[in-house]
Design a protein around this motif. Structure first.
Motif, mmCIF file in Angstrom:
data_model
loop_
_atom_site.group_PDB
_atom_site.id
_atom_site.type_symbol
_atom_site.label_atom_id
_atom_site.label_comp_id
_atom_site.label_asym_id
_atom_site.label_seq_id
_atom_site.Cartn_x
_atom_site.Cartn_y
_atom_site.Cartn_z
ATOM 1 N N ALA A 80 7.093 -11.032 -1.786
ATOM 2 C CA ALA A 80 6.998 -10.199 -2.983
ATOM 3 C C ALA A 80 5.410 -9.920 -3.252
ATOM 4 O O ALA A 80 5.028 -8.606 -3.661
ATOM 5 N N GLN A 81 4.528 -10.894 -3.279
ATOM 6 C CA GLN A 81 3.226 -10.402 -3.560
ATOM 7 C C GLN A 81 2.430 -9.402 -2.598
ATOM 8 O O GLN A 81 1.771 -8.646 -2.909
ATOM 9 N N ALA A 82 2.945 -9.606 -1.145
ATOM 10 C CA ALA A 82 2.507 -8.608 -0.280
ATOM 11 C C ALA A 82 3.029 -7.380 -0.650
ATOM 12 O O ALA A 82 2.152 -6.488 -0.370
ATOM 13 N N ILE A 83 4.323 -7.074 -1.009
ATOM 14 C CA ILE A 83 4.618 -5.720 -1.259
ATOM 15 C C ILE A 83 4.050 -5.366 -2.460
ATOM 16 O O ILE A 83 3.672 -4.120 -2.602
ATOM 17 N N VAL A 84 3.995 -6.096 -3.542
ATOM 18 C CA VAL A 84 3.221 -5.674 -4.729
ATOM 19 C C VAL A 84 1.735 -5.133 -4.527
ATOM 20 O O VAL A 84 1.176 -4.090 -4.958
ATOM 21 N N ALA A 85 0.900 -6.022 -3.481
ATOM 22 C CA ALA A 85 -0.324 -5.668 -3.048
ATOM 23 C C ALA A 85 -0.415 -4.087 -2.282
ATOM 24 O O ALA A 85 -1.387 -3.414 -2.556
ATOM 25 N N LYS A 86 0.778 -4.080 -1.381
ATOM 26 C CA LYS A 86 0.600 -3.055 -0.558
ATOM 27 C C LYS A 86 0.941 -1.748 -1.617
ATOM 28 O O LYS A 86 0.404 -0.700 -1.525
ATOM 29 N N LYS A 88 0.281 -1.754 -4.969
ATOM 30 C CA LYS A 88 -1.076 -1.410 -5.591
ATOM 31 C C LYS A 88 -2.238 -0.458 -4.510
ATOM 32 O O LYS A 88 -2.548 0.322 -5.119
ATOM 33 N N ASP A 89 -2.251 -0.863 -3.491
ATOM 34 C CA ASP A 89 -3.060 -0.301 -2.575
ATOM 35 C C ASP A 89 -2.609 1.196 -2.422
ATOM 36 O O ASP A 89 -3.607 2.108 -2.307
ATOM 37 N N GLU A 90 -1.420 1.508 -2.198
ATOM 38 C CA GLU A 90 -0.903 2.849 -1.920
ATOM 39 C C GLU A 90 -1.120 3.723 -3.251
ATOM 40 O O GLU A 90 -1.404 4.766 -3.137
ATOM 41 N N ALA A 91 -0.749 3.002 -4.399
ATOM 42 C CA ALA A 91 -0.757 3.794 -5.706
ATOM 43 C C ALA A 91 -2.492 3.981 -6.035
ATOM 44 O O ALA A 91 -2.746 5.238 -6.291
ATOM 45 N N ALA A 92 -3.276 3.131 -5.578
ATOM 46 C CA ALA A 92 -4.963 3.248 -5.617
ATOM 47 C C ALA A 92 -5.093 4.412 -4.714
ATOM 48 O O ALA A 92 -6.108 5.227 -5.190
ATOM 49 N N ALA A 93 -4.797 4.654 -3.418
ATOM 50 C CA ALA A 93 -5.196 5.466 -2.535
ATOM 51 C C ALA A 93 -4.634 6.971 -2.970
ATOM 52 O O ALA A 93 -5.447 7.911 -2.950
ATOM 53 N N LYS A 94 -3.406 6.951 -3.486
ATOM 54 C CA LYS A 94 -2.864 8.174 -4.222
ATOM 55 C C LYS A 94 -3.566 8.593 -5.296
ATOM 56 O O LYS A 94 -3.879 9.872 -5.287
ATOM 57 N N SER A 95 -3.889 7.680 -6.092
ATOM 58 C CA SER A 95 -4.705 7.983 -7.270
ATOM 59 C C SER A 95 -6.158 8.627 -7.139
ATOM 60 O O SER A 95 -6.555 9.322 -7.617
ATOM 61 N N GLU A 96 -6.629 8.010 -5.835
ATOM 62 C CA GLU A 96 -7.945 8.439 -5.473
ATOM 63 C C GLU A 96 -7.923 9.896 -5.198
ATOM 64 O O GLU A 96 -8.882 10.541 -5.505
ATOM 65 N N SER A 97 -6.831 9.999 -4.216
ATOM 66 C CA SER A 97 -6.768 11.387 -3.586
ATOM 67 C C SER A 97 -6.417 12.344 -4.639
ATOM 68 O O SER A 97 -7.177 13.538 -4.702
ATOM 69 N N LYS A 98 -5.612 12.133 -5.716
ATOM 70 C CA LYS A 98 -5.428 12.950 -6.807
ATOM 71 C C LYS A 98 -6.910 13.098 -7.657
ATOM 72 O O LYS A 98 -7.129 14.110 -8.051
ATOM 73 N N LEU A 99 -7.488 11.877 -7.926
ATOM 74 C CA LEU A 99 -8.792 12.147 -8.602
ATOM 75 C C LEU A 99 -9.669 12.762 -7.838
ATOM 76 O O LEU A 99 -10.383 13.788 -8.523
ATOM 77 N N LYS A 100 -9.716 12.851 -6.281
ATOM 78 C CA LYS A 100 -10.890 13.703 -5.805
ATOM 79 C C LYS A 100 -10.298 14.949 -5.854
ATOM 80 O O LYS A 100 -11.291 16.038 -5.860
ATOM 81 N N ALA A 101 -9.126 15.225 -5.783
ATOM 82 C CA ALA A 101 -8.513 16.726 -5.991
ATOM 83 C C ALA A 101 -8.761 17.316 -7.201
ATOM 84 O O ALA A 101 -9.260 18.435 -7.431
ATOM 85 N N ALA A 102 -8.633 16.361 -8.182
ATOM 86 C CA ALA A 102 -8.977 17.012 -9.539
ATOM 87 C C ALA A 102 -10.449 17.455 -9.804
ATOM 88 O O ALA A 102 -10.743 18.241 -10.565
#
Length: 164
Positions: A80-86, A88-102
């Motif tokens: 479960a911790q691995a899934i949560v970490a994954k 979080k990483d995916e969300a951070a990457a998605k947020s970073e790409s959205k932030l870059k686009a913005a």
């Protein structure tokens, strides 16, 4: 003494009945009831020993199951911790790409706005310059009574604006 003479007779009769009574008691209780009681006690002791052994076996089995459950629980927790970490990483990457686009869109809008501001400023300066040229011509003609040409007034206004 007659009482003493009767003593032997009475004593032998009492001993006889004493032996009869205790013999009967011995055979009834000692040979009949005591073995049954002892068998019941031995059976009860055997049952208690069996129950204790069964309880110990059940406790050992429960301990093994608990240990297996703890191992599974720890594995599930780690998973479960691995899934949560994954996630979080995916969300951070998605947020970073959205932030870059913005940020890219904002940078483009900022550059466009700076260009429009610069154009508006140039237009405003040209307008101010045009008004200043007309005002200078009008002021010179009113104060000095001389007529100034537009190219001369434009040159004087540009000189004055470049120093100020």
């Amino acid at each position: 003494m007659p009482q003493i003479a009767q003593l032997a007779e009475t004593w032998s009769s009492q001993v006889f009945w004493l032996l009869v009574f205790f013999g009967t008691t011995f055979f009834v209780i000692g040979r009949g009831m005591v073995p049954r009681v002892m068998a019941t006690v031995a059976q009860r002791d055997g049952q208690i020993a069996a129950d204790l052994a069964a309880a110990k076996a059940a406790r050992d089995a429960a301990d093994e199951q608990e240990e297996a459950w703890r191992v599974r629980e720890n594995e599930n927790r780690a998973s479960a911790q691995a899934i949560v970490a994954k996630a979080k990483d995916e969300a951070a990457a998605k947020s970073e790409s959205k932030l870059k686009a913005a940020q890219t869109r904002l940078d483009k809008k900022l550059a466009d706005a700076e260009t429009r501001i610069a154009e508006a400023r140039r237009a405003a300066l040209a307008e101010v310059e045009s008004v200043a040229v007309e005002a200078a011509q009008d002021i010179v003609s009113r104060l000095a009574g001389a007529k100034v040409t537009k190219p001369a007034a434009t040159k004087a206004v540009k000189e004055a604006m470049s120093h100020g």
